[in-house]
Design an enzyme around this catalytic site. Sequence first.
Site, PDB file in Angstrom:
ATOM      1  N   TYR A  87      -1.932  10.711  -1.340  1.00  0.00           N
ATOM      2  CA  TYR A  87      -1.963   9.699  -0.284  1.00  0.00           C
ATOM      3  C   TYR A  87      -1.237   8.423  -0.731  1.00  0.00           C
ATOM      4  O   TYR A  87      -1.625   7.319  -0.396  1.00  0.00           O
ATOM      5  CB  TYR A  87      -3.417   9.429   0.158  1.00  0.00           C
ATOM      6  CG  TYR A  87      -4.132  10.716   0.508  1.00  0.00           C
ATOM      7  CD1 TYR A  87      -3.803  11.395   1.666  1.00  0.00           C
ATOM      8  CD2 TYR A  87      -5.076  11.283  -0.344  1.00  0.00           C
ATOM      9  CE1 TYR A  87      -4.409  12.610   1.970  1.00  0.00           C
ATOM     10  CE2 TYR A  87      -5.684  12.496  -0.043  1.00  0.00           C
ATOM     11  CZ  TYR A  87      -5.342  13.154   1.123  1.00  0.00           C
ATOM     12  OH  TYR A  87      -5.928  14.358   1.426  1.00  0.00           O
ATOM     13  N   CYS A  90       4.251  -9.845   4.062  1.00  0.00           N
ATOM     14  CA  CYS A  90       3.527 -10.958   4.673  1.00  0.00           C
ATOM     15  C   CYS A  90       2.230 -10.487   5.313  1.00  0.00           C
ATOM     16  O   CYS A  90       2.090 -10.507   6.544  1.00  0.00           O
ATOM     17  CB  CYS A  90       4.409 -11.636   5.714  1.00  0.00           C
ATOM     18  SG  CYS A  90       6.048 -11.931   5.064  1.00  0.00           S
ATOM     19  N   GLU A  91       1.326  -9.998   4.504  1.00  0.00           N
ATOM     20  CA  GLU A  91       0.003  -9.563   4.948  1.00  0.00           C
ATOM     21  C   GLU A  91      -0.959  -9.902   3.817  1.00  0.00           C
ATOM     22  O   GLU A  91      -0.674  -9.584   2.660  1.00  0.00           O
ATOM     23  CB  GLU A  91      -0.046  -8.031   5.118  1.00  0.00           C
ATOM     24  CG  GLU A  91       0.875  -7.444   6.138  1.00  0.00           C
ATOM     25  CD  GLU A  91       0.321  -7.487   7.553  1.00  0.00           C
ATOM     26  OE1 GLU A  91      -0.872  -7.825   7.708  1.00  0.00           O
ATOM     27  OE2 GLU A  91       1.082  -7.211   8.483  1.00  0.00           O
ATOM     28  N   GLY A 133     -11.596  18.154  -0.507  1.00  0.00           N
ATOM     29  CA  GLY A 133     -12.352  16.924  -0.705  1.00  0.00           C
ATOM     30  C   GLY A 133     -12.820  16.643  -2.113  1.00  0.00           C
ATOM     31  O   GLY A 133     -13.467  15.618  -2.353  1.00  0.00           O
ATOM     32  N   ARG A 184      -6.213  15.902  -2.937  1.00  0.00           N
ATOM     33  CA  ARG A 184      -6.298  14.864  -3.965  1.00  0.00           C
ATOM     34  C   ARG A 184      -6.570  15.419  -5.364  1.00  0.00           C
ATOM     35  O   ARG A 184      -5.983  14.970  -6.345  1.00  0.00           O
ATOM     36  CB  ARG A 184      -7.426  13.907  -3.582  1.00  0.00           C
ATOM     37  CG  ARG A 184      -7.525  12.665  -4.424  1.00  0.00           C
ATOM     38  CD  ARG A 184      -8.845  11.926  -4.127  1.00  0.00           C
ATOM     39  NE  ARG A 184      -9.118  11.802  -2.711  1.00  0.00           N
ATOM     40  CZ  ARG A 184      -8.758  10.758  -1.968  1.00  0.00           C
ATOM     41  NH1 ARG A 184      -8.161   9.729  -2.518  1.00  0.00           N
ATOM     42  NH2 ARG A 184      -9.042  10.734  -0.676  1.00  0.00           N
ATOM     43  N   GLU A 227      -9.364  24.017   0.271  1.00  0.00           N
ATOM     44  CA  GLU A 227      -8.194  23.229   0.669  1.00  0.00           C
ATOM     45  C   GLU A 227      -8.191  21.864  -0.011  1.00  0.00           C
ATOM     46  O   GLU A 227      -8.367  20.841   0.643  1.00  0.00           O
ATOM     47  CB  GLU A 227      -8.199  23.046   2.196  1.00  0.00           C
ATOM     48  CG  GLU A 227      -8.049  24.336   2.977  1.00  0.00           C
ATOM     49  CD  GLU A 227      -9.292  24.687   3.775  1.00  0.00           C
ATOM     50  OE1 GLU A 227     -10.062  23.780   4.101  1.00  0.00           O
ATOM     51  OE2 GLU A 227      -9.504  25.868   4.071  1.00  0.00           O
ATOM     52  N   TYR A 250      -8.145   1.598   2.267  1.00  0.00           N
ATOM     53  CA  TYR A 250      -9.454   2.158   1.885  1.00  0.00           C
ATOM     54  C   TYR A 250     -10.171   1.320   0.824  1.00  0.00           C
ATOM     55  O   TYR A 250     -11.112   1.812   0.208  1.00  0.00           O
ATOM     56  CB  TYR A 250      -9.284   3.547   1.270  1.00  0.00           C
ATOM     57  CG  TYR A 250      -8.483   4.568   2.017  1.00  0.00           C
ATOM     58  CD1 TYR A 250      -8.978   5.168   3.174  1.00  0.00           C
ATOM     59  CD2 TYR A 250      -7.247   5.000   1.522  1.00  0.00           C
ATOM     60  CE1 TYR A 250      -8.251   6.164   3.812  1.00  0.00           C
ATOM     61  CE2 TYR A 250      -6.519   5.994   2.159  1.00  0.00           C
ATOM     62  CZ  TYR A 250      -7.028   6.564   3.311  1.00  0.00           C
ATOM     63  OH  TYR A 250      -6.314   7.551   3.932  1.00  0.00           O
TER      64      TYR A 250
END
Length: 432
Positions: free
Chosen positions: A385, A356-357, A238, A290, A287, A330
């Site tokens: 990610y 198309c979003e 994290g 990122r 662990e 996010y």
Amino acid sequence: MHLFRYVGKNLFCEGVSVDSLAKKFGTPLYVYSQATLEDHFQKLDSALAPLDHLICFAMKANSNLSVMRTLANRGSGFDVVSAGELQRVIAAGGDPKKCVFAGVAKSEKEIEFALQKGIYSFNCESEPEILRINKVAARLKKRAPIAVRINPNVSAKTHSKITTGTYENKFGIQFEHVEAIYARASKLKNIWLRGVQMHIGSQLTDVTPYELAVKKVLPLVKKLAANYKLEFFSPGGGLGIIYNPALASGSNEWWQSKAAKGILTPAVYAEKLLPLLKPLGLKILIEPGRFIVGNAGALVTQVEYVKRTGKKNFVIVDAAMNDLIRPAFYDSYHEIVPLVKKGGVTVSSDVVGGICESGDYFCKDRPLAKVGEGDRLALLSAGAYGFVMASNYNTRPLAVEVLVSGKKFAVARERQKVKDIWAGEKVVAWLK
Ligand SMILES: *Cc1c(COP(=O)(O)O)cnc(C)c1O
């Protein structure tokens, strides 16, 4: 520190011009810096040197085989969340004995595979899971090494989709229940209580939530370690990275600057946590995903059109949310820079993909150097990610990935061929 920087007007990744890579391999293109991966791994490894420790790279952040091999070559273990990831570890030349298996939904098949490969520990997220592991281990006549993931109910104060350590989340076992679960698990014949684990969330840029969580669980960890002769404790992953300004934070000078004070560096992490962890006398696992790979990658894209409406300047690029979903998913920030600086005016721009979003954007109303059709841009800090969350939405092939080391570069994954997108599909017989 990372190795995306300008040399004159040109953006370089280590010793290679990113624009030359875009010309050679086309766009969208992911570029990774091997030296940055190694530097980040090394910084953490050195910070933890006073402890008996193991870094298990959370490979869900980036599971490209070359990225994984870079880390495996440095001695890294891996945090896996599926049997597929464990197979990737093996394909990348990693060591299953240095792997921990996390995740709330481990299937019998996955447990069996991981046991056969001899992983270091299952990080268990519920009591039914422990019972299932015991059952599978009994069938295979093995003792399964496990740790319970404690949910310490401490908020990581990060984005709601990446906070995991409170009782609002599906992760881990409630702090108050942990002791009783160890007591019950210790009676299971095919379970080996090997450690204790926690993970409170992702993209933590302040050390305080870690400190609070570790302080909270410490007495419990000590007690469990003594009662069950545990071998390890893991405060999880994290550790956050700097997304803004990513480019400036690549330099060593930036890290000396005022802006960097209070940022969660490996040194700050070690300064606060080592005094808590060292006296435990346990092996310490961490662990991180990122932290190691985030700033080591960029997504390179080319401008297709510039479209001005009454209110907006849309820069429409050939990468889209299917290549990098983080802004849509996010609300995340990626610094966007030109591969070749042109100078001149800045224009408030929305950089958007072609899907198309309405969620398909990389930034909104951001002052950017004026660009035109054919210009190329890099979205920085896209190493974590990024590619791993890519999809074929709109039948768009997965991007090419290139690894750079010094002046060397090579394809780490070929661009997907369009016909391979529907390779497993069929027009069913009765339609023909
Ligand atoms: C995702 C995850 C990590 C890694 O998170 P980062 O923020 O990338 O460091 C570590 N441990 C577990 C259990 C995870 O789910």
